[in-house]
Scaffold this active site. Sequence first.
Site, PDB file in Angstrom:
ATOM      1  N   LYS A  78       0.851  -1.185   0.000  1.00  0.00           N
ATOM      2  CA  LYS A  78       0.000   0.000   0.000  1.00  0.00           C
ATOM      3  C   LYS A  78       0.889   1.238   0.000  1.00  0.00           C
ATOM      4  O   LYS A  78       1.909   1.279   0.692  1.00  0.00           O
ATOM      5  CB  LYS A  78      -0.906  -0.021   1.238  1.00  0.00           C
ATOM      6  N   SER A 153      -9.724   1.833   3.042  1.00  0.00           N
ATOM      7  CA  SER A 153      -8.912   2.645   2.152  1.00  0.00           C
ATOM      8  C   SER A 153      -7.865   1.847   1.376  1.00  0.00           C
ATOM      9  O   SER A 153      -7.242   2.370   0.455  1.00  0.00           O
ATOM     10  CB  SER A 153      -8.181   3.707   2.987  1.00  0.00           C
ATOM     11  N   SER A 177      -9.962  -0.695   7.162  1.00  0.00           N
ATOM     12  CA  SER A 177      -9.399  -0.500   5.829  1.00  0.00           C
ATOM     13  C   SER A 177      -8.658  -1.693   5.251  1.00  0.00           C
ATOM     14  O   SER A 177      -8.233  -1.651   4.105  1.00  0.00           O
ATOM     15  CB  SER A 177      -8.473   0.714   5.822  1.00  0.00           C
TER      16      SER A 177
END
Length: 485
Positions: A78, A153, A177
């Site tokens: 990420k 997210s 997330s």
Amino acid sequence: MELYQLTIHELQNKIRQGGVTSTAIVNSVFGRIDAVEENVHSYITLMRESALEEAQKADEQIRTGEINALTGIPVALKDIYCTRGVRTTCGSLILDNFIPPYDATVVVKLREAGAVFTGKTNMDEFAMGSSTETSYYGFTRNPWDLERIPGGSSGGSAAAVAADECIAALGSDTGGSIRQPAALCGVVGMKPTYGRVSRFGLIAFASSLDQIGPFTKDVEDCAILLNVIAGYDLRDSTSVPVDVPDYRDYLNRGIEGWTVGIPKEYFIEGIDPEVRGAIEQAIRTVEGLGARCREISLPHTDYCVAVYYIIAPAEASSNLARYDGVKYGFRAADCRDLLDMYKKTRSAGFGTEVKRRVMLGTYSLSSGYYDAYYKKASQVRGLIKRDFEEALKDCNVILTPTTPTPAFTIGEKTDDPMQMYLSDIFTISANLAGIPGISVPCGYTQSGLPVGIQFLAGHFEEGKLLQIASAYERNAHIEKRRPIL
């Protein structure tokens, strides 16, 4: 079956048997990326050149018999972890040109274990969102239906694993997330206990809530990745010096005689009927494994969303104050003076959702409102944590839906922040309490969208989560489907 479709443990076996090289695996994954990335948009930055170099080094190690836990395995990151020499944006214009001079601890650990990094995945800006629609670099699409969101997210990481654009990935979880996008994309996602995995080098959203965890194709791979990234780190003051077991030891133990709590507050009006049906079937499967499922109460559940959206924005307003255009990142042009530069840089550099949360957090921390909002929310957070502690005295784990609905369509909730915030209604509580949680696929809707089931356990009881998740995965007989791209 193509190499990019395999799991970590399947590829490990092939590597040890001499049946495949790391270079072949990496080329297979990048071939897949070339074929589908234009449609999915999982990545912000690809690391093709360095990945091939790392793969060649891995092959040299393999030839000498030096094989580590992740040698030659392509892993996506990420875009919220600092990566030395590689752009790290956090999905924001304000960090568009930021190249960190150091690696996050989890990046160091993965590298030492032999992982090959495919790239930095897309995400909601500064991890603020539940759909990966707030990214400055455009939204990510759900591989199961390209007109739907992948969750957020960490939507880019979840979509990359689901679309076979990597073998595994890392995300971060502040209010769901990791678990929410894992459920919506049909993969496994774990949020470890707060303090189990070092946050050093993680770009902070809400420091008392953020936690790093894995996305994988099955539960065994989750255990393998957690073995690598877990552990105490002196550079992170919130890291806890607790021994890390070999999590693979928990995978075949079974759950006969366990008590599994089913919180009545999580089965409310508004849950999609197909999600409810999948969870009810999962409960029957768990009971068939010898566990006793019983109803429990987590009485302060109704306050979780409100508490979260006071505490998280308050911490964000403090953490994001460092982005001002002075030393690094985006800087607005044509500024009259220093204050004008601050104002223009932050106004242009942050997106709408980030500015909304910074303003909300600044308000709740301001003079005259701190006691009414932040202090009171912190007190209720303590009650939420106590609810879990009391419930887990009589239960081995807790079972809930991961999300109230399957993936919604792109743009469906962007104009209604409250509806978007409610997407995390079943995941926020674990962050507030600091406990670990895992989402595992438990079926599909009639239209073919994945549904996830969530297991929660006490602090530092990730082993229990892997134990029940593995038992469920083996015995639920969920059809193994792949998205058609």
